[in-house]
Design an enzyme around this catalytic site. Sequence first.
Site, PDB file in Angstrom:
ATOM      1  N   LYS A 221      72.816  34.935 -12.498  1.00 11.20           N
ATOM      2  CA  LYS A 221      71.992  34.012 -11.228  1.00 11.20           C
ATOM      3  C   LYS A 221      71.231  32.869 -11.884  1.00 11.20           C
ATOM      4  O   LYS A 221      70.918  32.857 -12.907  1.00 11.20           O
ATOM      5  CB  LYS A 221      71.324  34.964 -10.674  1.00 11.20           C
ATOM      6  CG  LYS A 221      69.806  35.508 -11.061  1.00 11.20           C
ATOM      7  CD  LYS A 221      69.396  36.850 -10.179  1.00 11.20           C
ATOM      8  CE  LYS A 221      68.191  37.101 -10.723  1.00 11.20           C
ATOM      9  NZ  LYS A 221      67.654  38.450 -10.252  1.00 11.20           N
TER      10      LYS A 221
ATOM     11  N   TYR B 152      45.173  12.859 -21.340  1.00  9.02           N
ATOM     12  CA  TYR B 152      44.760  12.675 -19.694  1.00  9.02           C
ATOM     13  C   TYR B 152      43.619  13.557 -19.642  1.00  9.02           C
ATOM     14  O   TYR B 152      43.575  14.685 -19.974  1.00  9.02           O
ATOM     15  CB  TYR B 152      45.839  13.335 -18.490  1.00  9.02           C
ATOM     16  CG  TYR B 152      46.831  12.020 -18.591  1.00  9.02           C
ATOM     17  CD1 TYR B 152      46.603  10.678 -18.137  1.00  9.02           C
ATOM     18  CD2 TYR B 152      48.289  12.585 -18.500  1.00  9.02           C
ATOM     19  CE1 TYR B 152      47.677  10.025 -17.810  1.00  9.02           C
ATOM     20  CE2 TYR B 152      49.190  11.672 -18.374  1.00  9.02           C
ATOM     21  CZ  TYR B 152      49.050  10.531 -18.017  1.00  9.02           C
ATOM     22  OH  TYR B 152      50.162   9.632 -17.595  1.00  9.02           O
TER      23      TYR B 152
ATOM     24  N   MET C  44      53.849  14.709 -18.790  1.00 15.00           N
ATOM     25  CA  MET C  44      55.271  14.818 -18.274  1.00 15.00           C
ATOM     26  C   MET C  44      56.194  14.704 -19.371  1.00 15.00           C
ATOM     27  O   MET C  44      57.230  15.392 -19.444  1.00 15.00           O
ATOM     28  CB  MET C  44      55.597  13.664 -17.383  1.00 15.00           C
ATOM     29  CG  MET C  44      56.956  13.868 -16.595  1.00 15.00           C
ATOM     30  SD  MET C  44      57.147  12.381 -15.655  1.00 15.00           S
ATOM     31  CE  MET C  44      56.036  12.384 -14.336  1.00 15.00           C
TER      32      MET C  44
HETATM   33  C1  LIG Z   1      67.506  39.575 -11.336  1.00 14.51           C
HETATM   34  C2  LIG Z   1      67.781  40.913 -11.268  1.00 14.51           C
HETATM   35  C3  LIG Z   1      68.298  41.803 -12.116  1.00 14.51           C
HETATM   36  C4  LIG Z   1      68.205  41.340 -13.417  1.00 14.51           C
HETATM   37  O1  LIG Z   1      66.757  41.562 -13.802  1.00 14.51           O
HETATM   38  P1  LIG Z   1      66.231  41.369 -15.355  1.00 14.51           P
HETATM   39  O2  LIG Z   1      64.676  42.098 -15.389  1.00 14.51           O
HETATM   40  O3  LIG Z   1      66.241  40.030 -15.566  1.00 14.51           O
HETATM   41  O4  LIG Z   1      66.904  42.526 -16.249  1.00 14.51           O
HETATM   42  C5  LIG Z   1      68.784  42.736 -11.756  1.00 14.51           C
HETATM   43  N1  LIG Z   1      68.951  43.405 -10.542  1.00 14.51           N
HETATM   44  C6  LIG Z   1      68.492  42.508  -9.321  1.00 14.51           C
HETATM   45  C7  LIG Z   1      68.820  43.040  -7.843  1.00 14.51           C
HETATM   46  C8  LIG Z   1      68.158  41.366  -9.719  1.00 14.51           C
HETATM   47  O5  LIG Z   1      67.643  40.554  -8.851  1.00 14.51           O
END
Ligand SMILES: *Cc1c(COP(=O)(O)O)cnc(C)c1O
Length: 378
Positions: A38, A257, A305
């Site tokens: 994701k 800054y 930045m």
């Molecule tokens: C993001 C996610 C994972 C992966 O988690 P990690 O801690 O990065 O291994 C697994 N299951 C679900 C439902 C998630 O949202």
Amino acid sequence: MIPVSAKARLTVDLAALAENYRALCRLAPGAQVAGVVKADAYGLGVARVAEALHGAGCRSFFVATAEEGAALRAFLPPGSPALIYVLHGFAGASPRDLAAQALIPVLSTPGDIELLRAHAKAESRALPAALQADTGMNRLGLPPAFLEAGPDLAGVSPVLLMSHLASADEPDDPSNARQRERFRALKARFPGVRTSLANSAGILLGRSYHEDVVRPGIALYGGNPLPGRPSPVHTVVTLEAPILQIREAEPGETVGYGGTHRIEAPARLATLGIGYADGYLRSLGNRGRVMIGGHAAPVIGRVSMDLTVVDVTEIPESVARPGALAELFGPSLAVDEVAERAGTISYELLTRLGQRLARGYPPAPNKASPARRHGMRP
Ligand SMILES: *Cc1c(COP(=O)(O)O)cnc(C)c1O
């Protein structure tokens, strides 16, 4: 064209990624290891990451949204039987959208079950779906009691029963075992359906958490699932930036800054071509450190930045010179340490890496590079 060496750059070691996939397979023997990709594979670029994971044998993937799923489908080899699960289910997408790309919805609400049932009825066939139970995180998922009551799943063909651990990265937290027991009680109601509970840290909780499918994300990308303990995975991501300028500073002068760092003794400063727009978080001002030729250099003053100043007084002039690269994190500085200094976690550091970075992907393994095919060493 500007030479890449003059730009801040991100290097993703796909060979190490594939090795991490295999390491997780060894840590979860008997379970299938899915890849969680994701958010553009945690900011690393899902096209190349998915290709490398598929090459390493990964045949199940998790994404958050239908858009991510459709993009991923296009990056996998044509005709691959890989399963793609969409964690957000039908949020913002229809059953038809998902089916068109052979994406499997993760159903977490009664409304999503209803949508899939209606679509299955219209199509006159059962449609595959994962069922997500919320066993204690109070985030996303169906109440176990709802699933135990035997809801109407006509037209829904459950291919996976899953839940997510809230505190897997705290192995001593009793909520882990509590969630596991709730999940076990529930899965007895779904005989023959594959099951999944563990993320990266959950894999390290041991076999009683592995079920049929494990879902690592961060560990694939080299984040230590249990920071503070020895990491079970290799470094995948290296962030580097060039030294743009070296300057001398005298006692009483300030840096950056707001002048938040005051020079106490004659110092040599290096200005790096990277800043918070590249994902080098502003919270690292006066707190971070970088590595230059094997020497540590503290971040002084605020991160701006596009620029960050480090103190290189203790580093030989031949090493800390204009054009040399500083490592912001990578093999000599763990992403987890930098995240902790920034007051966050590796997940956030990776997913906030900027679009401006030059990205490089050394070749993945078990794909012969042109050099290898011609018998040369790469
Ligand atoms: C993001 C996610 C994972 C992966 O988690 P990690 O801690 O990065 O291994 C697994 N299951 C679900 C439902 C998630 O949202």
